[in-house]
Design an enzyme around this catalytic site. Sequence first.
Site, PDB file in Angstrom:
ATOM      1  N   GLY A  12       0.790  -1.236   0.000  1.00  0.00           N
ATOM      2  CA  GLY A  12       0.000   0.000   0.000  1.00  0.00           C
ATOM      3  C   GLY A  12       0.816   1.277   0.000  1.00  0.00           C
ATOM      4  O   GLY A  12       0.359   2.312   0.491  1.00  0.00           O
ATOM      5  N   ASN A  14       1.551   3.214  -2.510  1.00  0.00           N
ATOM      6  CA  ASN A  14       0.871   4.247  -3.311  1.00  0.00           C
ATOM      7  C   ASN A  14      -0.306   4.837  -2.537  1.00  0.00           C
ATOM      8  O   ASN A  14      -0.540   6.046  -2.577  1.00  0.00           O
ATOM      9  CB  ASN A  14       0.404   3.666  -4.651  1.00  0.00           C
ATOM     10  N   ARG A  65     -15.565 -15.253  -9.365  1.00  0.00           N
ATOM     11  CA  ARG A  65     -15.140 -13.862  -9.545  1.00  0.00           C
ATOM     12  C   ARG A  65     -16.340 -12.912  -9.468  1.00  0.00           C
ATOM     13  O   ARG A  65     -16.263 -11.840  -8.886  1.00  0.00           O
ATOM     14  CB  ARG A  65     -14.510 -13.757 -10.945  1.00  0.00           C
ATOM     15  N   MET A  90      -4.505  -6.478  -6.747  1.00  0.00           N
ATOM     16  CA  MET A  90      -4.061  -7.497  -7.700  1.00  0.00           C
ATOM     17  C   MET A  90      -5.173  -8.487  -8.046  1.00  0.00           C
ATOM     18  O   MET A  90      -5.003  -9.700  -7.934  1.00  0.00           O
ATOM     19  CB  MET A  90      -2.828  -8.225  -7.139  1.00  0.00           C
ATOM     20  N   LEU A  93     -10.851  -7.651 -12.622  1.00  0.00           N
ATOM     21  CA  LEU A  93     -12.222  -7.270 -12.286  1.00  0.00           C
ATOM     22  C   LEU A  93     -13.182  -7.635 -13.419  1.00  0.00           C
ATOM     23  O   LEU A  93     -12.819  -7.565 -14.593  1.00  0.00           O
ATOM     24  CB  LEU A  93     -12.259  -5.763 -12.016  1.00  0.00           C
ATOM     25  N   HIS A 109      -0.231   1.305 -13.086  1.00  0.00           N
ATOM     26  CA  HIS A 109       0.404   0.095 -13.624  1.00  0.00           C
ATOM     27  C   HIS A 109       1.890   0.377 -13.794  1.00  0.00           C
ATOM     28  O   HIS A 109       2.267   1.416 -14.333  1.00  0.00           O
ATOM     29  CB  HIS A 109      -0.231  -0.273 -14.974  1.00  0.00           C
ATOM     30  N   LEU A 144      -8.129  -5.093 -19.833  1.00  0.00           N
ATOM     31  CA  LEU A 144      -7.105  -5.055 -18.778  1.00  0.00           C
ATOM     32  C   LEU A 144      -5.888  -4.206 -19.158  1.00  0.00           C
ATOM     33  O   LEU A 144      -5.269  -4.441 -20.197  1.00  0.00           O
ATOM     34  CB  LEU A 144      -6.648  -6.486 -18.473  1.00  0.00           C
ATOM     35  N   ASP A 145      -5.554  -3.246 -18.312  1.00  0.00           N
ATOM     36  CA  ASP A 145      -4.368  -2.378 -18.485  1.00  0.00           C
ATOM     37  C   ASP A 145      -4.394  -1.568 -19.784  1.00  0.00           C
ATOM     38  O   ASP A 145      -3.333  -1.194 -20.310  1.00  0.00           O
ATOM     39  CB  ASP A 145      -3.062  -3.205 -18.419  1.00  0.00           C
ATOM     40  N   GLU A 174       5.953   6.486  -9.198  1.00  0.00           N
ATOM     41  CA  GLU A 174       4.534   6.196  -8.938  1.00  0.00           C
ATOM     42  C   GLU A 174       4.011   7.091  -7.817  1.00  0.00           C
ATOM     43  O   GLU A 174       2.900   7.619  -7.882  1.00  0.00           O
ATOM     44  CB  GLU A 174       4.343   4.721  -8.554  1.00  0.00           C
TER      45      GLU A 174
HETATM   46  C1  GAR Z   1       2.907  -0.890  -7.547  1.00  0.00           C
HETATM   47  O1  GAR Z   1       4.169  -0.929  -8.178  1.00  0.00           O
HETATM   48  C2  GAR Z   1       1.806  -0.861  -8.586  1.00  0.00           C
HETATM   49  O2  GAR Z   1       2.150  -0.122  -9.722  1.00  0.00           O
HETATM   50  C3  GAR Z   1       1.656  -2.312  -8.913  1.00  0.00           C
HETATM   51  O3  GAR Z   1       1.789  -2.976  -7.690  1.00  0.00           O
HETATM   52  C4  GAR Z   1       2.633  -2.213  -6.829  1.00  0.00           C
HETATM   53  C5  GAR Z   1       1.883  -1.995  -5.535  1.00  0.00           C
HETATM   54  O4  GAR Z   1       2.720  -1.362  -4.593  1.00  0.00           O
HETATM   55  N1  GAR Z   1       0.390  -2.591  -9.536  1.00  0.00           N
HETATM   56  C6  GAR Z   1       0.200  -3.554 -10.422  1.00  0.00           C
HETATM   57  O5  GAR Z   1       1.063  -4.317 -10.782  1.00  0.00           O
HETATM   58  C7  GAR Z   1      -1.207  -3.637 -10.982  1.00  0.00           C
HETATM   59  N2  GAR Z   1      -1.272  -4.576 -12.051  1.00  0.00           N
HETATM   60  P1  GAR Z   1       2.073  -0.653  -3.340  1.00  0.00           P
HETATM   61  O6  GAR Z   1       1.125  -1.664  -2.701  1.00  0.00           O
HETATM   62  O7  GAR Z   1       3.253  -0.361  -2.447  1.00  0.00           O
HETATM   63  O8  GAR Z   1       1.363   0.586  -3.808  1.00  0.00           O
END
Ligand code: GAR
Length: 204
Positions: A12, A14, A65, A90, A93, A109, A144-145, A174
Amino acid sequence: MKNIVILVSGRGSNMQAIVRAAQAEQWPARIAAVISNRADAEGLNFAAAHGIATAVVANKAYPSREEFDQALQAEIDRYSPDLVVLAGFMRILTPPFVEHYAGRMLNIHPSLLPSFPGLSTHVQALMAGVKVHGATVHFVTADLDHGPIVAQAAVSVLPNDTEQTLSERVLEQEHIIYPRVVRWFVENRLAIDNGIVHIDAQAQ
Ligand code: GAR
């Protein structure tokens, strides 16, 4: 005042960057809740310590799902969100879930989309030999993405980079671009036209 719900699956960092920026910059928004699909997600501890409501909707508790997404949606909607922020969430959806939050759900991403969708993006970048890599914040669509891109940040790939060193440099970026984009959203500075995001000039 806009309500933001943040979804996390792990660390978490971000989410933490967004919570800190919202407080420091006094956004016209509040982080109404942090929700995880994993009870052991570290991010939940940070949120609780900051007085933010937390909840767990464990994907393992649902046979499909679709049923998981319905339960997750019900939990999110208890907080009447104007914006749902996926921050290292992760899970893939389902289309009805994505449609329900169309135009009000963001994701980050760890690649310069449309390059390297999916998992292990830093390994993908190293294997491809790209010299520039980075991160993308985009609106979420069922593809997706591949949703409309709001912001990107690039880093150089260095000769001795490993997955670890490259991911650390991307993560620093990020933490800069994601809070910035969420702020633009809550300040009504983003518009999507034909799949292209326009950002109000003041924001740039
Ligand atoms: C981040 O690098 C984010 O970009 C990535 O997971 C990490 C989470 O870090 N997201 C993905 O790969 C989505 N497909 P965080 O929990 O420290 O924010």
